[in-house]
Design an enzyme around this catalytic site. Structure first.
Site, mmCIF file in Angstrom:
data_model
loop_
_atom_site.group_PDB
_atom_site.id
_atom_site.type_symbol
_atom_site.label_atom_id
_atom_site.label_comp_id
_atom_site.label_asym_id
_atom_site.label_seq_id
_atom_site.Cartn_x
_atom_site.Cartn_y
_atom_site.Cartn_z
ATOM 1 N N ASP A 138 7.107 11.224 11.329
ATOM 2 C CA ASP A 138 6.931 11.744 12.692
ATOM 3 C C ASP A 138 7.168 13.258 12.711
ATOM 4 O O ASP A 138 6.455 14.007 13.372
ATOM 5 C CB ASP A 138 7.905 11.030 13.635
ATOM 6 C CG ASP A 138 7.836 9.526 13.452
ATOM 7 O OD1 ASP A 138 6.771 8.959 13.711
ATOM 8 O OD2 ASP A 138 8.828 8.925 12.996
ATOM 9 N N ARG B 163 4.181 14.884 11.220
ATOM 10 C CA ARG B 163 3.064 14.805 12.172
ATOM 11 C C ARG B 163 3.224 15.874 13.252
ATOM 12 O O ARG B 163 2.245 16.495 13.682
ATOM 13 C CB ARG B 163 3.031 13.415 12.820
ATOM 14 C CG ARG B 163 2.540 12.320 11.880
ATOM 15 C CD ARG B 163 2.850 10.943 12.430
ATOM 16 N NE ARG B 163 2.192 9.896 11.645
ATOM 17 C CZ ARG B 163 2.471 8.599 11.756
ATOM 18 N NH1 ARG B 163 3.404 8.186 12.618
ATOM 19 N NH2 ARG B 163 1.823 7.717 11.035
ATOM 20 N N GLN C 80 0.819 -1.228 0.000
ATOM 21 C CA GLN C 80 0.000 0.000 0.000
ATOM 22 C C GLN C 80 0.849 1.272 0.000
ATOM 23 O O GLN C 80 0.492 2.256 -0.649
ATOM 24 C CB GLN C 80 -1.065 -0.020 1.095
ATOM 25 C CG GLN C 80 -0.580 -0.225 2.510
ATOM 26 C CD GLN C 80 -1.508 0.450 3.514
ATOM 27 O OE1 GLN C 80 -2.516 1.045 3.153
ATOM 28 N NE2 GLN C 80 -1.143 0.385 4.786
ATOM 29 N N HIS D 119 12.112 5.466 15.316
ATOM 30 C CA HIS D 119 10.741 5.563 14.800
ATOM 31 C C HIS D 119 9.900 4.524 15.536
ATOM 32 O O HIS D 119 9.635 3.434 15.045
ATOM 33 C CB HIS D 119 10.692 5.317 13.295
ATOM 34 C CG HIS D 119 9.279 5.140 12.802
ATOM 35 N ND1 HIS D 119 8.369 6.170 12.774
ATOM 36 C CD2 HIS D 119 8.607 4.055 12.369
ATOM 37 C CE1 HIS D 119 7.210 5.710 12.340
ATOM 38 N NE2 HIS D 119 7.323 4.429 12.093
HETATM 39 P P1 NAX Z 1 2.103 -3.729 2.830
HETATM 40 O O1 NAX Z 1 1.994 -5.032 3.567
HETATM 41 O O2 NAX Z 1 0.907 -3.159 2.159
HETATM 42 O O3 NAX Z 1 3.248 -3.862 1.719
HETATM 43 C C1 NAX Z 1 4.479 -4.425 1.960
HETATM 44 C C2 NAX Z 1 4.920 -5.103 0.686
HETATM 45 O O4 NAX Z 1 6.257 -5.569 0.889
HETATM 46 C C3 NAX Z 1 4.070 -6.327 0.309
HETATM 47 O O5 NAX Z 1 3.600 -6.170 -1.014
HETATM 48 C C4 NAX Z 1 5.051 -7.486 0.440
HETATM 49 O O6 NAX Z 1 4.819 -8.487 -0.529
HETATM 50 C C5 NAX Z 1 6.383 -6.789 0.214
HETATM 51 N N1 NAX Z 1 7.547 -7.509 0.737
HETATM 52 C C6 NAX Z 1 7.649 -8.259 1.862
HETATM 53 N N2 NAX Z 1 8.871 -8.795 1.968
HETATM 54 C C7 NAX Z 1 9.574 -8.355 0.904
HETATM 55 C C8 NAX Z 1 10.900 -8.575 0.448
HETATM 56 N N3 NAX Z 1 11.750 -9.361 1.125
HETATM 57 N N4 NAX Z 1 11.291 -7.969 -0.685
HETATM 58 C C9 NAX Z 1 10.444 -7.197 -1.384
HETATM 59 N N5 NAX Z 1 9.175 -6.968 -1.013
HETATM 60 C C10 NAX Z 1 8.740 -7.530 0.116
HETATM 61 O O7 NAX Z 1 2.742 -2.712 3.870
HETATM 62 P P2 NAX Z 1 2.818 -1.114 3.778
HETATM 63 O O8 NAX Z 1 1.614 -0.533 4.398
HETATM 64 O O9 NAX Z 1 3.165 -0.732 2.391
HETATM 65 O O10 NAX Z 1 4.025 -0.821 4.794
HETATM 66 C C11 NAX Z 1 5.340 -1.203 4.498
HETATM 67 C C12 NAX Z 1 6.237 -1.010 5.711
HETATM 68 O O11 NAX Z 1 6.301 0.348 6.105
HETATM 69 C C13 NAX Z 1 5.793 -1.776 6.950
HETATM 70 O O12 NAX Z 1 6.926 -2.405 7.525
HETATM 71 C C14 NAX Z 1 5.304 -0.686 7.865
HETATM 72 O O13 NAX Z 1 5.426 -1.048 9.220
HETATM 73 C C15 NAX Z 1 6.238 0.435 7.504
HETATM 74 N N6 NAX Z 1 5.853 1.800 7.894
HETATM 75 C C16 NAX Z 1 6.836 2.650 8.287
HETATM 76 C C17 NAX Z 1 6.596 3.962 8.617
HETATM 77 C C18 NAX Z 1 7.705 4.883 9.023
HETATM 78 O O14 NAX Z 1 7.407 6.035 9.368
HETATM 79 N N7 NAX Z 1 8.980 4.488 9.038
HETATM 80 C C19 NAX Z 1 5.213 4.486 8.605
HETATM 81 C C20 NAX Z 1 4.269 3.698 7.782
HETATM 82 C C21 NAX Z 1 4.454 2.208 7.813
HETATM 83 O O15 NAX Z 1 3.780 1.697 8.932
#
Ligand code: NAX
Length: 327
Positions: free
Chosen positions: A159, A162, A15, A187
């Site tokens: 952050d 925000r 997403q 974070h």
């Molecule tokens: P989604 O689960 O929608 O998308 C993650 C995608 O990564 C999936 O399509 C999955 O197939 C893919 N993926 C998993 N392992 C992989 C690999 N080894 N190589 C390539 N692709 C791989 O998650 P989404 O909402 O897009 O969030 C992604 C990450 O961002 C999560 O870890 C989430 O916790 C983190 N976030 C970090 C934030 C920050 O401020 N640092 C804020 C937003 C978010 O929560």
């Protein structure tokens, strides 16, 4: 028009990826005169979905999009990349301990660090978004011995944004009236959003709000904002996270505004008593593509305690992943 640069995005069918790729291709990240080639990495089962995203990218007919590579091979994805946004990560599943989460992410970020080491441009700029972002960035960095450690950063810009938005709302001003907010540390909910040096329309921010609001309202609201979004939306922050990733990379590539700074998770170097060894949120300015920690800020006891608490958490996370570092 400049020569195209290569931008890798992992988790590209997720997403955040869906909110991110179209803005990179539109020029929001690197500017309206910089063509990009997107190198998109996904796990094998997500390749059909990724193909759909590629079809949509092509259907936008973006003038700046010079090519798209979609792959499940990390060595292909990071070949010759100038920028890498590591978004894909393993989310915490039911009953998963922090140890298991760090381990699962180690299995992703250690090989990605090695592939960057072996295939990326030597001045690659790496931003880790996937959580736990700071420690995932450290794992990647520690598996890339031939790259400058400063190539590796983690995202605390969401952050930071925000914090701008909360303070703007409280003071009845616009976010653009606010300068010099800092997110120190991890974070995570131990992050420390610091307003001691912030200004609103040139006035000290803390002269415009009371200490009780700062301590009991502002700080926890910024720390817990991710959880509040999940509760309201039924899904974690995506568009705002993508927007912050764009902001982070744009600041790093194109520089920060005179008289202001941004927050970036970067390798600690002893500044402000944070010893080397972790990826820590700091106030930074960027000139000529190089970031520098803002020095000389006065740190009072209130700030010191919070900066040390988030440092302690990062060192505990580090202790849990050190066995994944390249020898
Ligand atoms: P989604 O689960 O929608 O998308 C993650 C995608 O990564 C999936 O399509 C999955 O197939 C893919 N993926 C998993 N392992 C992989 C690999 N080894 N190589 C390539 N692709 C791989 O998650 P989404 O909402 O897009 O969030 C992604 C990450 O961002 C999560 O870890 C989430 O916790 C983190 N976030 C970090 C934030 C920050 O401020 N640092 C804020 C937003 C978010 O929560």
């Amino acid at each position: 028009m400049k020569a195209p640069v290569r931008v890798a995005v992992t988790g590209a069918a997720g997403q955040i990826g869906y909110a991110l790729l179209f803005r990179i291709a539109a020029g929001d990240m690197l500017g309206p005169d910089q063509p990009v080639i997107l190198n998109l990495l996904e796990i094998t089962p997500a390749l059909p979905a990724l193909q759909g995203v590629v079809m949509e990218l092509n259907d936008c007919a973006f003038p700046l999009l010079a090519g798209v590579v979609a792959t499940d091979d990390v060595n292909v994805a990071f070949k010759d990349v100038d920028y890498a946004l590591l978004v894909g990560a393993r989310p915490r599943g039911p009953g998963m301990e922090r140890k298991d989460l760090l381990e699962a992410n180690g299995a992703i970020f250690a090989p990605q660090g090695k592939a960057l080491n072996d295939h990326a441009k030597r001045d690659v700029r790496v931003l880790v978004v996937g959580n736990p972002a700071n420690t995932n960035s450290l794992i990647a960095q520690q598996n890339a011995p031939d790259l400058d450690p400063k190539c590796f950063t983690a995202m605390v810009r969401l952050d930071h944004n925000r914090a701008l938005s909360q303070l703007a709302e409280k003071t009845g001003k616009h976010t653009t009236d606010i300068k010099k907010v800092t997110i120190w540390g991890n974070h995570s909910s131990t992050q420390y959003p610091d307003l001691h040096h912030a200004t609103v329309d040139g006035k000290p921010a803390l002269s415009l709000v009371d200490q009780a609001w700062y301590e009991k309202d502002f700080i926890p609201t910024v720390q817990q904002r991710g959880a509040a979004i999940i509760k309201a939306r039924g899904a974690s922050s995506a568009a705002s996270a993508a927007s912050a990733a764009i902001d982070h990379m744009r600041s790093w590539a194109l520089g920060t505004a005179e008289g202001d700074w941004v927050s970036m998770g970067i390798p600690s170097d002893g500044s402000y008593g944070i010893q080397p060894g972790v990826i820590y949120g700091y106030p930074v300015t960027v000139k000529g593509g190089k970031y520098e920690i803002v020095q000389g800020l006065e740190i009072n006891d209130f700030s010191r305690a919070r900066m040390d608490a988030t440092d302690k958490e990062l060192r505990e996370e580090r202790a849990g992943v050190e066995h994944l570092f390249a020898k």
